[in-house]
Design an enzyme around this catalytic site. Structure first.
Site, PDB file in Angstrom:
ATOM      1  N   ALA A 255      26.231  49.424  31.118  1.00  3.99           N
ATOM      2  CA  ALA A 255      25.932  48.160  30.433  1.00  3.99           C
ATOM      3  C   ALA A 255      27.036  47.137  30.699  1.00  3.99           C
ATOM      4  CB  ALA A 255      25.802  48.418  28.936  1.00  3.99           C
TER       5      ALA A 255
ATOM      6  N   PRO B  88      31.345  42.941  27.089  1.00  8.10           N
ATOM      7  CA  PRO B  88      32.564  42.116  27.005  1.00  8.10           C
ATOM      8  C   PRO B  88      33.575  42.753  26.050  1.00  8.10           C
ATOM      9  CG  PRO B  88      30.819  41.145  25.687  1.00  8.10           C
ATOM     10  CD  PRO B  88      30.213  42.328  26.381  1.00  8.10           C
TER      11      PRO B  88
ATOM     12  N   HIS C  28      27.313  45.178   6.380  1.00  5.91           N
ATOM     13  CA  HIS C  28      26.075  45.957   6.399  1.00  5.91           C
ATOM     14  C   HIS C  28      26.242  47.356   5.828  1.00  5.91           C
ATOM     15  CE1 HIS C  28      24.539  43.231   9.829  1.00  5.91           C
ATOM     16  NE2 HIS C  28      24.089  42.838   8.656  1.00  5.91           N
TER      17      HIS C  28
ATOM     18  N   LEU D 185      28.817  52.577  26.224  1.00  5.08           N
ATOM     19  CA  LEU D 185      27.861  51.647  26.849  1.00  5.08           C
ATOM     20  C   LEU D 185      28.336  51.220  28.241  1.00  5.08           C
ATOM     21  CD1 LEU D 185      26.999  49.702  23.622  1.00  5.08           C
ATOM     22  CD2 LEU D 185      25.277  50.685  25.151  1.00  5.08           C
TER      23      LEU D 185
END
Ligand code: Q5B
Length: 608
Positions: A298, A301, A273, A293
């Site tokens: 949050a 993983p 990207h 995060l």
């Protein structure tokens, strides 16, 4: 509930082929969830006025293409969303126009490569107008059970497998289009599916950031948790962490960040990207985003592979908290009607063919004439006369037969400008008519008196050979009684005294240089002796000669006029080109060429 797109969403697609393909995919979803067609109109000036065929299940809908946005919106006042499927050079202007249209609240852009300055300008414009701009480089937006914008979600079977026909409890936010599909799949496998999924696009300056969408999910009571897939580069994920930590949030955030592998890759190695271009270590790196995060609360993983587990954990927590019910009423889903081709392939349907062909086949890599590949005929030295043999008689002519066919075409290709056919084409050419129409004006003249007597000459001389073998007077009186002038006999200017050299040549060539058995031609020459004895111009003419030779060559009788049509087309095209080369003027007959056999001038009586 859902965010951004719902059952009331009606879209215009601005763009060409790719946009039409997206509309077809969107219509599959419309069919799955039994909603009206989402795409109401296309805007694409090169194809303005066309109607695009869109199937909603088995139902065919025609969607109009407009040359600009204004008339599309005027005729479809329900449109509230625009999808941009144009190339980078025109996409920004189209998005601007869409954002500035009062009815349009959401613009989603699939276009990649939009210049960053344009992306920034569009983002500002959307904010100023209080509208939503998703993308650029966005695969689209999915609201389960309600609306699909773009091709997000993939194939029809995938829409079902990801339970996108009904609402779940998870929101999805990604940059990547592919990962949005994967995230939706994970939510269906480890949870109860999604509410809405938004691919924001991987550009450095997306129209809308993660936080704006998180706010929307927070306000959507059906969304209990959001799966967010971010990546290295930029600071959208850090902003999301800040948002989460800022105050207690109703929704839970599960986040996976791509790009930890960058830690072991050489500095400067580029990711897919445009936005994923910074941050090996420290701010902007995948690791720092994950930490931020996690610190904000949050579920993060360590690797992407751990995302399933986190979704499952959150799902179970939500069930335990009584936030999500496990009772899901799975609908009986419709099957997309298969195309006729698909069903035929499976041998499950019999379709009566509409037409039958016995001469050629274009289904392979190249056309085959009566089974022979066109290029192989060329490479092995065959000529146009052999193609005529194959397409008109389904037989490969012998060398001798080919030579005869070639001569027939050559000799009848033209007979000057005075004959009906050439004159018709010349008249049309002088009236400024285009070649195909001018040639067909000449073609129209080919009939029983001019050029079109070949078939009937062949037919009646063949009949005569069989029914009147030694009885020419009997044949002629039968013709007089039943048909009229004998086709192939008689000429306007050629006669015994002014013989037709074309006929003389052909007869002499056949007789002296070929071994062709010629019962028809022989009979016609005997008839000529009788008719010319009566009147000098009742010779065997060119139509009659080629008709008899072709019967002797065993061509199908109804193919015979085709030889004159084919050959004379060459001549008529020549006359059209000739008149155009000369810039010939419109023809008008002079009065002295017309006998005005009309009543003398008289006063018009009063109408009774
Ligand atoms: N009579 C060709 O006629 C023409 C008779 C006949 C018995 C006959 C006429 C005719 C049959 C059709 C035919 C192809 C109309 C011609 C061609 C290509 C071309 C053209 C080019 C090129 C000419 C006068 C008297 C009458 C008739 C009698 C005429 N034909 N009797 N069998 N076949 N032929 N067409 O000269 O007693 O006075 O009443 O219809 O084969 O199109 O170069 O120009 O390459 O472009 O106008 O060669 O023969 O004579 O019709 O006034 O008849 O002769 O019954 O007898 P004419 P008409 P009567 S090749």
């Amino acid at each position: 509930m859902s965010i951004l797109a719902n059952k009331d969403t009606r879209a215009v697609i601005i763009g060409g082929v790719a946009g039409v393909n997206a509309a077809k995919r969107m219509a599959q979803f419309d069919f799955l969830v039994n909603r009206p067609l989402t795409v109401q109109a296309f805007v694409y000036p090169p194809e303005a006025g066309q109607q695009k065929e869109i199937f909603r299940g088995g139902e065919l809908k025609n969607v109009t293409v407009y040359d600009s946005l204004a008339p599309a919106l005027e005729e479809h006042p329900d449109i509230n969303t625009a999808l941009i499927y144009l190339g980078a050079s025109r996409a920004a202007q189209a998005a601007k126009e869409a954002l500035e249209s009062p009815n349009i609240q959401l613009v989603s852009m699939i276009t990649e490569g939009v210049p960053e300055k344009d992306a920034k300008r569009l983002r500002k414009l959307a904010q100023k107008l209080g509208k939503m701009l998703n993308g650029p480089s966005s695969i689209g937006i999915m609201s389960a059970g309600e609306c699909r914008l773009g091709v997000i979600g993939g194939e029809f079977k995938n829409l079902k497998l990801c339970n996108l026909y009904r609402q779940g409890s998870f929101g999805v936010l990604t940059k990547s289009g592919g990962l949005s599909n994967e995230a939706m799949w994970l939510c269906a496998q480890n949870g109860d599916g999604i509410t809405s999924a938004v691919a924001i696009g991987g550009d450095a300056y997306p129209g809308t950031d993660f936080v704006t969408y998180l706010e929307m999910f927070e306000k959507d009571p059906a969304t209990k948790a959001v799966v967010m897939i971010g990546e290295v580069g930029g600071n959208l994920e850090e902003e999301a962490a800040e948002w989460l930590a800022a105050e207690p949030r109703r929704i839970k955030l599960i986040a996976a960040i791509g790009g930890t592998c960058q830690e072991v890759l050489p500095q400067g190695m580029k990711f897919g990207h445009a936005g994923a271009k910074e941050g090996k270590k420290g701010a902007g790196s995948a690791r720092s985003k994950m930490n931020a995060l996690r610190d904000a609360g949050a579920y993060v993983p360590d690797t992407f592979g751990g995302l399933s587990k986190e979704i499952k954990k959150v799902y179970e927590e939500l069930i335990a908290a009584g936030e999500i019910s496990t009772e899901i009423d799975e609908a009986v889903l419709p099957e997309l009607p298969p195309s006729v081709q698909e069903v035929m392939k499976q041998g499950e349907v019999i379709v009566e063919p509409l037409i039958r062909t016995t001469i050629s086949d274009d289904r392979g890599e190249e056309p085959r004439y009566a089974g022979y590949a066109a290029s192989e005929l060329c490479s092995k030295g065959y000529g146009i006369e052999d193609v005529i043999g194959l397409l008109w008689n389904k037989k490969l002519p012998t060398r001798e037969e080919s030579e005869i066919i070639k001569r027939i075409v050559m000799i009848s290709a033209d007979h000057g400008p005075a004959v009906s056919g050439a004159f018709g084409s010349i008249l049309a050419a002088c009236a400024g008519i285009d070649m195909p129409q001018a040639v067909s004006a000449g073609m129209t003249m080919i009939g029983p008196r001019f050029g079109g007597a070949v078939t009937n000459a062949g037919k009646y001389f063949k009949m005569a050979v069989e029914d009147y073998p030694n009885d020419i007077p009997g044949f002629l009186s039968w013709m007089k009684k039943n048909v009229g002038p004998v086709p192939g006999i008689g000429h306007r200017v050629k006669s015994v005294k002014n013989p037709d050299q074309r006929v003389k040549y052909l007869v002499s060539y056949i007789k002296n240089e070929t071994s062709l058995h010629t019962p028809c031609l022989d009979y016609a020459l005997e008839v000529e002796k009788v008719t010319t004895a009566k009147k000098g111009n009742l010779i065997l003419n060119v139509d009659g000669t080629i008709g008899c030779i072709l019967m002797d060559l065993d061509f199908p009788v109804h193919s015979l006029n085709g030889f004159f049509v084919l050959a004379r087309t060459i001549g008529m095209i020549g006359h059209w080109i000739d008149q155009n080369n000369q810039n010939s003027r419109l023809i008008r007959l002079y009065d002295y060429l017309i006998n005005y056999a009309v009543k003398p001038e008289q006063e018009v009586p009063e109408k009774k």
